[in-house]
Design a protein around this motif. Structure first.
Motif, PDB file in Angstrom:
ATOM      1  N   TYR A   1      -2.576  14.433   5.178  1.00 15.69           N
ATOM      2  CA  TYR A   1      -3.130  13.542   5.903  1.00 15.69           C
ATOM      3  C   TYR A   1      -2.821  13.552   7.270  1.00 15.69           C
TER       4      TYR A   1
ATOM      5  N   GLN B   1      -0.480   2.285  12.540  1.00 17.51           N
ATOM      6  CA  GLN B   1      -0.846   2.024  11.169  1.00 17.51           C
ATOM      7  C   GLN B   1      -1.981   3.159  10.912  1.00 17.51           C
ATOM      8  N   LYS B   2      -2.799   3.664  11.522  1.00 20.89           N
ATOM      9  CA  LYS B   2      -3.550   4.595  11.405  1.00 20.89           C
ATOM     10  C   LYS B   2      -3.274   5.910  10.735  1.00 20.89           C
TER      11      LYS B   2
ATOM     12  N   ASN C   1      -0.687   6.856   6.036  1.00 21.81           N
ATOM     13  CA  ASN C   1      -0.475   7.890   4.915  1.00 21.81           C
ATOM     14  C   ASN C   1       0.394   8.685   5.310  1.00 21.81           C
TER      15      ASN C   1
ATOM     16  N   TYR D   1       0.942  -1.229  -0.068  1.00 23.39           N
ATOM     17  CA  TYR D   1       0.026   0.022   0.024  1.00 23.39           C
ATOM     18  C   TYR D   1       0.908   1.349  -0.159  1.00 23.39           C
TER      19      TYR D   1
ATOM     20  N   ASP E   1      -2.480   7.409  -2.418  1.00 23.74           N
ATOM     21  CA  ASP E   1      -2.545   7.911  -3.637  1.00 23.74           C
ATOM     22  C   ASP E   1      -3.341   9.207  -3.509  1.00 23.74           C
TER      23      ASP E   1
HETATM   24  C1  LIG Z   1      -5.075   6.973   3.367  1.00 22.17           C
HETATM   25  O1  LIG Z   1      -5.454   8.057   2.411  1.00 22.17           O
HETATM   26  C2  LIG Z   1      -6.334   7.279   1.357  1.00 22.17           C
HETATM   27  C3  LIG Z   1      -6.505   8.333   0.419  1.00 22.17           C
HETATM   28  O2  LIG Z   1      -5.234   8.543  -0.401  1.00 22.17           O
HETATM   29  C4  LIG Z   1      -7.587   7.195   2.084  1.00 22.17           C
HETATM   30  O3  LIG Z   1      -8.773   6.504   1.379  1.00 22.17           O
HETATM   31  C5  LIG Z   1      -7.480   6.199   3.286  1.00 22.17           C
HETATM   32  O4  LIG Z   1      -8.465   5.981   4.334  1.00 22.17           O
HETATM   33  C6  LIG Z   1      -6.385   6.597   4.208  1.00 22.17           C
HETATM   34  N1  LIG Z   1      -5.923   5.665   5.176  1.00 22.17           N
HETATM   35  C7  LIG Z   1      -5.762   5.845   6.384  1.00 22.17           C
HETATM   36  C8  LIG Z   1      -5.254   4.844   7.324  1.00 22.17           C
HETATM   37  O5  LIG Z   1      -6.076   7.049   6.820  1.00 22.17           O
END
Ligand SMILES: *[C@@H]1O[C@H](CO)[C@@H](O)[C@H](O)[C@H]1NC(C)=O
Ligand SMILES: *[C@@H]1O[C@H](CO)[C@@H](O)[C@H](O)[C@H]1NC(C)=O
Ligand SMILES: *[C@@H]1O[C@H](CO)[C@@H](O)[C@H](O)[C@H]1NC(C)=O
Length: 791
Positions: A446, A463-464, A467, A434, A437
């Protein structure tokens, strides 16, 4: 034998814990097993003063082809040694440094058509003159043909190494070190036992195996390879399986490429071997010579070895194992290093990242901010989010239409310099892992709000914000790529890029950067294979606090790791990853990373700095001392290397980093401080403006950074290019002093010596009885060269 195996796990765990302090929610922390040792080369030299370069060698004309100069020089040095059976070859990864104009030529010794794996010369040439050279060619009588070597004449470096280590351990612990748990109150000793157990745990085992070796057939690599795997694997089940089923494993190995045994002229073909236990890719095997000390003091012999390149989950080894007595592993370098840590494309819209900006070492030092993709037309002409279709490993085997063009724009953390992704599983695959994107906007923005947990779900909590972590790792790694590029770590010198813009060097070797890698905790590592193969960086979570701390967010750790790639590719040439394997050179491999990370985070007001303090959750960080000008805070000197506990590469490295820190402060005192370490971006016509960064320059003169901190970085990188393979502290010091000679005409000669001498590395420093794993007796040298004494 068995108890030895069991003990190895105990120690590995303890040693791992010694790295960090005990914590409330300690998880499975284990020190990675790594092998690293080899014969000492008492005859190896690095000569950088004109008086040491052979006087009989007259400089050639200034515009002579440097390769011709190198040929003449080598012939001159070798003289009558050069015969039908002893020759050399100039390696294809030789190159000319664009800024300094120095051509770095790499030469390999060839005997009876076989390469001498540790017979290296590096010759630095400018304007028809040899500036300096390193030479570790074998000097003794060469055997008449490839054949058996009388092993009774040779010493066994591996055994010697393990014997000395165990003597040291015995002398430094009150109980017997391998049979019972020792309370390691002294972290120095625990490092030593880790080194011992990693390297020596299985040293006797191969003798037990049924068809362990065939004296008469040095051409069969299989026993040597299996016996190496016994020593190298982390897994005792694998050891047992190999020993119990030795013949079965021998028979199961499949060789992919031609199996000529001894090709007469060009050296033997490289074999690709499948089905080797505990490896993740086919093993490369090649017959070679290596230099081994004889039983008579000072004598050296050539031994026929199998050279293996073995890629495992946690290690990537280059090993030499005796072909005639395969239980003898003669040298091993782990390309993995830990740190406790055609047309120029149009650049698409710039990406943005919500990250801890460059200069903020870790989350304790400042807040995140939105920053832009850095477009440097020299370092990353296509930007960070573009990659040629042809060089994209995710498209391997996929046909694409010509219409699409050359470049593929990406909206993820996938680009020409780095592939960044999570690797929670801790496996080797990365393409389908992963990565965020950010879509057309390329806004990598993020959340990062880790919460305190009850401990059991600390990992899920980390892990949360994956991104955020991946975006940060991508950002830091690209900036380091661009920064080092601008100081000369470019395509020809072996940098990490999928596509090289037609500028030379080998491509398809971007850094694979794994965030929150599941293969460990409280550490990080980097594997550096030769130019043309991807570097692999693994960053770990640190379970030193609640919530866990994420090494990806501590720039110092990321920079340290990426600097392994830098120093390994620059030392001894891009195609030789075996020059920083153990002892002082391996230690400096660690030290450069600490020095560069510390220099990058520093500012114009002097401070002391720790390494990894945030991740490890301890103000003093993961080294014995913080880096400091103050000797009462950091007392490290050259002689510190004699202490027990200074045999591991990290301890050696921190002495080197401290010395470089002291040296760089002298340069800062003299030349001032630049708030920005990045050189100015080139103008549209490609010229680099001096700005306030470089001294005004003219003509063919190299660009010289104006300030002390930027000059230090430049000299350190240029020194790496000049120094010999397997450099000692002296060699690396002399290379830095010569780098200044080349760059500034030597105006910092005395300043540099003052810095080195302040920590015992003056010209009168000495070492006697140096061994590849450390050891020896050192004398600090505090004097300055005569020319600097009255100033
Ligand atoms: C990470 O970002 C994506 C969009 O790129 C989003 O859909 C996903 O929920 C995010 N993952 C987390 C763990 O926040
Ligand atoms: C990539 O972006 C550049 C600049 O926006 C654009 O010119 C080019 O066509 C894009 N390439 C593709 C394959 O979309
Ligand atoms: C310089 O760095 C030190 C240590 O990180 C910090 O305390 C200080 O505030 C910084 N000074 C400036 C001017 O940024």
């Amino acid at each position: 034998m068995r108890s030895l195996l069991i003990a190895s796990f105990v120690f590995a765990g303890l040693a791992g814990n010694a790295l960090s302090h005990p914590t409330k929610n300690a998880g499975p922390v284990k020190r990675r097993k790594t092998l690293g040792f080899g014969p000492d080369h008492p005859h190896a030299v690095f000569h950088s003063s004109p008086y040491q370069i052979q006087t009989g060698f007259a400089p050639m004309s200034a515009d002579a082809d440097p390769i011709d100069v190198a040929h003449r020089f080598v012939k001159d040095i070798l003289g009558t040694q050069l015969t039908q059976s002893m020759s050399y070859k100039i390696r294809k990864d030789s190159y000319t440094d664009k800024n300094t104009g120095v051509t770095h030529v790499y030469v390999r010794q060839v005997v009876n058509g076989l390469e001498v794996a540790d017979g290296d010369m590096n010759i630095n040439i400018k304007d028809g003159m040899v500036l300096s050279y390193g030479n570790s060619f074998f000097k003794g009588a060469v055997p008449h043909a490839v054949g058996n070597v009388d092993i009774s004449l040779l010493s066994d470096p591996h055994r010697d190494y393990c014997d000395v280590l165990s003597d040291e351990l015995r002398a430094n612990t009150h109980s017997r070190p391998y049979e019972s748990q020792v309370a390691f109150n002294n972290p120095h000793i625990s490092e030593l036992s880790h080194v011992h157990l990693s390297n020596c745990a299985h040293q006797n085992l191969p003798y037990e195996s049924p068809s362990s070796f065939n004296q008469d057939d040095p051409a069969d690599f299989r026993p040597a390879l299996l016996q190496f795997m016994v020593a190298a694997t982390h897994n005792d089940d694998v050891v047992e399986d190999i020993l119990d089923n030795f013949d079965k494993h021998m028979n199961e190995m499949i060789v992919e490429s031609p199996t000529e045994h001894f090709a007469p002229t060009d050296g033997p073909a490289e074999l690709l071997v499948n089905n080797v236990p505990d490896t993740v890719n086919p093993v490369k095997a090649r017959l070679a010579y290596i230099q081994v000390p004889g039983k008579e003091a000072g004598s050296m012999h050539l031994a026929v070895v199998w050279k293996f390149e073995v890629e495992m989950q946690d290690n990537w080894y280059e090993a030499a194992v005796s072909a005639t007595a395969p239980h003898r592993i003669i040298s091993v370098v782990d390309w993995a290093s830990d740190a406790p840590i055609p047309t120029e494309p149009e650049v698409s819209e710039l990406a943005t990242y919500n990250v801890f900006p460059w200069g903020i070492n870790d989350p304790s030092e400042g807040d995140r901010a939105i920053v832009k993709e850095n477009i440097d037309s020299l370092a990353s002409p296509a930007g960070w989010h573009a990659i040629p279709y042809a060089n994209d490993p995710s498209l391997k085997g996929v046909r694409f239409s010509k219409k699409k063009g050359f470049w593929r724009n990406t909206t993820t953390t996938w680009g020409n310099n780095v592939f960044a992704q999570e690797n929670w599983e801790g496996q080797n695959a990365y393409i389908d892992n992963y990565r965020p994107d950010a879509g057309e906007s390329k806004a990598f923005n993020y959340k990062y709000k880790p919460k305190v947990t009850d401990g059991s779900d600390a990992q899920e909590e980390a892990q949360k914000y994956i991104n955020t972590t991946i975006a940060q790792l991508f950002y830091t790694t690209n900036l380091v790529h661009d920064l080092y590029y601008r100081y000369g770590f470019d395509e020809v010198s072996g940098n990490f890029q999928q596509y090289n813009f037609g500028r030379g060097g080998k491509e398809n070797d971007a850094v694979i950067a794994n965030a929150q890698d599941g293969s460990g905790y409280n550490n990080a590592n980097f594997m550096t294979p030769p130019d043309g193969q991807n570097g692999r960086m693994r960053m770990y979570l640190w379970n030193t606090a609640n919530p866990y701390r994420d090494g990806d967010l501590e720039a110092g750790i990321v920079i340290h790791e990426l600097s392994h790639g830098l120093s390994t590719r620059l030392t001894g040439g891009p195609a030789n990853s075996g020059c920083l394997g153990w002892g002082e050179s391996g230690g400096m491999g660690e030290g450069w990373g600490d020095f560069l990370a510390t220099t990058i985070r520093s500012n114009s007001t002097y401070s002391d700095y720790a390494m990894g303090a945030w991740a490890a959750n301890t103000p003093k960080g993961i080294r014995n001392y913080v880096y400091s000008l103050d000797e009462s805070v950091n007392p490290s000197t050259y002689k510190t290397l004699d202490k027990p506990g200074y045999w591991g590469v990290h301890a050696i490295g921190e002495v080197w980093a401290e010395i470089l820190w002291v040296v760089s402060q002298r340069l800062i005192e003299k030349h001032g401080y630049s708030d920005v370490l990045f050189p100015p971006k080139p103008d549209a016509d490609g010229t680099i403006p001096a700005g306030d960064f470089y001294r005004p320059s003219s003509g063919k003169k190299p660009l010289v950074p104006k300030h002390g901190n930027s000059l230090s970085v430049q000299l350190v990188l240029n020194g790496m290019k000049l120094q010999s393979c397997r450099p000692s502290f002296f060699d690396a010091r002399d290379a830095i002093i010569q780098a200044d000679q080349v760059l500034t005409g030597g105006e910092n000669f005395c300043t540099l010596w003052e810095g080195f001498a302040a920590r015992g590395l003056g010209p009168d420093a000495k070492v006697e009885g140096r061994t590849p794993w450390g050891g020896g007796i050192r004398t600090n040298g505090y004097n300055l060269p005569l020319a600097c004494r009255d100033a």
